[in-house]
Scaffold this active site. Structure first.
Site, PDB file in Angstrom:
ATOM      1  N   PHE A  91       0.852  -1.177   0.000  1.00  0.00           N
ATOM      2  CA  PHE A  91       0.000   0.000   0.000  1.00  0.00           C
ATOM      3  C   PHE A  91       0.895   1.237   0.000  1.00  0.00           C
ATOM      4  O   PHE A  91       1.850   1.315   0.770  1.00  0.00           O
ATOM      5  CB  PHE A  91      -0.920   0.003   1.220  1.00  0.00           C
ATOM      6  CG  PHE A  91      -2.015   1.022   1.120  1.00  0.00           C
ATOM      7  CD1 PHE A  91      -3.107   0.796   0.312  1.00  0.00           C
ATOM      8  CD2 PHE A  91      -1.943   2.218   1.821  1.00  0.00           C
ATOM      9  CE1 PHE A  91      -4.116   1.740   0.194  1.00  0.00           C
ATOM     10  CE2 PHE A  91      -2.942   3.165   1.708  1.00  0.00           C
ATOM     11  CZ  PHE A  91      -4.030   2.932   0.896  1.00  0.00           C
ATOM     12  N   TYR A 110     -10.098   0.555  11.239  1.00  0.00           N
ATOM     13  CA  TYR A 110     -11.353   0.866  10.555  1.00  0.00           C
ATOM     14  C   TYR A 110     -11.755  -0.178   9.519  1.00  0.00           C
ATOM     15  O   TYR A 110     -12.813  -0.062   8.907  1.00  0.00           O
ATOM     16  CB  TYR A 110     -11.289   2.245   9.893  1.00  0.00           C
ATOM     17  CG  TYR A 110     -10.123   2.468   8.965  1.00  0.00           C
ATOM     18  CD1 TYR A 110     -10.139   2.000   7.653  1.00  0.00           C
ATOM     19  CD2 TYR A 110      -9.005   3.173   9.387  1.00  0.00           C
ATOM     20  CE1 TYR A 110      -9.070   2.217   6.802  1.00  0.00           C
ATOM     21  CE2 TYR A 110      -7.925   3.401   8.548  1.00  0.00           C
ATOM     22  CZ  TYR A 110      -7.967   2.926   7.255  1.00  0.00           C
ATOM     23  OH  TYR A 110      -6.900   3.131   6.416  1.00  0.00           O
ATOM     24  N   LYS A 111     -10.948  -1.204   9.316  1.00  0.00           N
ATOM     25  CA  LYS A 111     -11.303  -2.253   8.360  1.00  0.00           C
ATOM     26  C   LYS A 111     -12.047  -3.368   9.103  1.00  0.00           C
ATOM     27  O   LYS A 111     -13.188  -3.197   9.498  1.00  0.00           O
ATOM     28  CB  LYS A 111     -10.050  -2.763   7.652  1.00  0.00           C
ATOM     29  CG  LYS A 111      -9.295  -1.675   6.865  1.00  0.00           C
ATOM     30  CD  LYS A 111      -8.105  -2.249   6.140  1.00  0.00           C
ATOM     31  CE  LYS A 111      -7.210  -1.171   5.552  1.00  0.00           C
ATOM     32  NZ  LYS A 111      -7.883  -0.357   4.519  1.00  0.00           N
ATOM     33  N   ARG A 120     -12.007  -6.096  -5.949  1.00  0.00           N
ATOM     34  CA  ARG A 120     -11.725  -6.663  -4.627  1.00  0.00           C
ATOM     35  C   ARG A 120     -13.035  -6.905  -3.871  1.00  0.00           C
ATOM     36  O   ARG A 120     -13.914  -6.050  -3.839  1.00  0.00           O
ATOM     37  CB  ARG A 120     -10.851  -5.715  -3.799  1.00  0.00           C
ATOM     38  CG  ARG A 120      -9.519  -5.358  -4.412  1.00  0.00           C
ATOM     39  CD  ARG A 120      -8.645  -4.630  -3.387  1.00  0.00           C
ATOM     40  NE  ARG A 120      -9.391  -3.592  -2.677  1.00  0.00           N
ATOM     41  CZ  ARG A 120      -8.972  -3.026  -1.543  1.00  0.00           C
ATOM     42  NH1 ARG A 120      -7.845  -3.400  -0.995  1.00  0.00           N
ATOM     43  NH2 ARG A 120      -9.697  -2.086  -0.959  1.00  0.00           N
ATOM     44  N   ASP A 135       3.056  -4.501   8.645  1.00  0.00           N
ATOM     45  CA  ASP A 135       1.818  -3.740   8.511  1.00  0.00           C
ATOM     46  C   ASP A 135       0.694  -4.765   8.509  1.00  0.00           C
ATOM     47  O   ASP A 135       0.581  -5.573   7.581  1.00  0.00           O
ATOM     48  CB  ASP A 135       1.837  -2.950   7.191  1.00  0.00           C
ATOM     49  CG  ASP A 135       0.554  -2.163   6.946  1.00  0.00           C
ATOM     50  OD1 ASP A 135      -0.496  -2.534   7.508  1.00  0.00           O
ATOM     51  OD2 ASP A 135       0.597  -1.196   6.162  1.00  0.00           O
TER      52      ASP A 135
END
Length: 421
Positions: A138, A233-234, A380, A208
């Protein structure tokens, strides 16, 4: 026959919708679906980007706003435990990442936390000046690594593919930064194996875990990882912009590592108002500024759910859901399954390649199936076991099949470029 009954009577792959309903009836996690405020008529397959709203979150945030802030005012820093909140939330997240209660703290953002731990890692390896990262990671990880190495004389950031890591591990490598799960493809990396090889080369390992925390068991301690960063937040459903967390192995905390953002909240005596900086002992030295209490309140509510969830059951269902989806969509016109089939190499998402992935995703969203797109051609779909059912997966695959069969994605309103965030 109605459109709905036609769909329910249809067979996708080798399983019927009724058989999926039977799987839901035997699902030990099925009760958790009621813990989330899910919109009617939506199959949400984007929890790997932003998790759904826990039903208890609005009340918890209201309590902080109206009672702790509105009524108690500044007294809540002590009476409501605001000062201790970063540590308390860290202790709640620690079991989800296989860490000790004193090795995790909730604060800032993933980017800021990576800046802090990577800077500390470079200071712990004087004489070594190379930071290795994955070119496909990312982008924030790459940008932060570039920014940090630019502040250390002679330091550099180099990008390598994870499978080629070993031949780049020389005596100049100070740290390696890798994503546990590839945000594009959903590929899961071998945390214990890679960490062991990095540490054997004398370098420090930074993980990560944004795309794996809450999706599968993580063993930072057992893997002997040095540092880690992650968002909430995922899969953890902390809400948009919710605070991140960082992990520092206890052996490094004992050595008193220094991070460069020496703000007052990380000072050993924040109310002494001294001109010189003296960092707190332990994980507190990685704090910088006052916590975002409203964001932390929302995360606190979500963690109430996670403390009752069995991560082993979450992982088992995640693999079953992704297996099901792959079996239903492989062979559809123009579709290539990119995510690894092997369980040991798969996170909790499935990436599909299609030459016109963007308009296909847009057409699905119009039908109430929310996934997302990453350029140039990846669709995705994230699978969140606490609130996703087997019937949801069957319905989503059926909608994808219909979109491709009817060609409705070719409608001009969808365009051919762009991203679904």
């Amino acid at each position: 026959m109605s459109e709905k009954s036609e769909r329910e009577g249809r067979t996708l792959g080798t399983i019927t919708r009724e058989e999926c309903a039977a799987l839901d009836g035997a699902d030990p996690l099925a009760g958790f679906r009621e813990e989330f405020a899910l919109p009617e008529g939506v199959v949400y397959l984007d929890g790997n980007s932003l998790g759904a709203l826990p039903a208890r979150t609005p009340e918890r945030v209201r309590q902080v706003v109206e009672e702790e802030w509105g009524r108690e005012l500044i007294r809540s820093w002590n009476e409501a435990g605001w000062f201790e909140q970063p540590y308390r939330l860290g202790r709640r997240i620690a079991p989800l990442v296989g860490a000790g209660p004193d090795e995790v703290v909730v604060c800032d953002t993933t980017s800021v936390n990576l800046f802090k731990v990577l800077s500390a890692a470079l200071r712990l390896r004087p004489g070594r000046r190379t930071v290795l990262g994955d070119a496909a990671a990312f982008p924030t990880d790459l940008y932060i690594a570039e920014g940090v190495t630019g502040l250390f004389e002679g330091a550099r950031s180099a990008l390598v593919a994870p499978e080629e890591l070993d031949r780049h591990l020389d005596e100049d490598v100070a740290a390696v930064v890798l994503s546990h799960v590839d945000y594009r493809t959903g590929e899961l990396l071998d945390m214990p194996g890679i960490t062991a090889r990095v540490r054997a080369a004398g370098a420090l390992m930074i993980w990560d875990v944004c795309h794996s925390v809450g999706a599968l068991p993580i063993e930072l301690g057992a893997s002997d990882a040095d540092f880690a960063v992650g968002c909430t937040y995922k899969y953890l459903n902390g809400g948009p912009g919710s605070p991140a967390f960082l992990y520092v192995a206890r052996r490094h905390l004992a050595a008193g590592p220094r991070q460069p953002l020496s703000g007052w909240f990380g000072h050993a005596r924040p109310f002494a108002f001294e001109p010189g900086y003296d960092p707190k002992a332990g994980i507190g030295r990685f704090l910088t500024s006052s916590p975002s209490l409203l964001g932390q309140a929302a995360l606190d509510a979500s963690l109430d759910v996670w403390e009752r969830a069995d991560l082993g059951a979450v992982r088992a269902k995640s693999l079953a859901l992704t297996d099901l989806f792959v079996s239903l969509v492989e062979g559809l016109d123009g579709i290539e399954v990119v995510t690894p089939r092997e369980h040991a190499r798969r996170g909790s998402q499935v990436a599909l390649r299609h030459a016109d992935g963007y308009p296909v995703v847009q057409a699905l969203i119009e039908r109430g199936v929310i996934g997302d797109f990453r350029a140039p051609d990846l669709m995705r779909f994230g699978f969140t076991p606490l609130y996703l059912s087997y019937v949801d997966v069957w319905d989503a695959a059926g909608q994808l099949a219909e979109v491709l069969e009817t060609g409705e994605w070719r409608a001009e309103r969808f365009g051919r470029r762009g991203e679904v965030t």
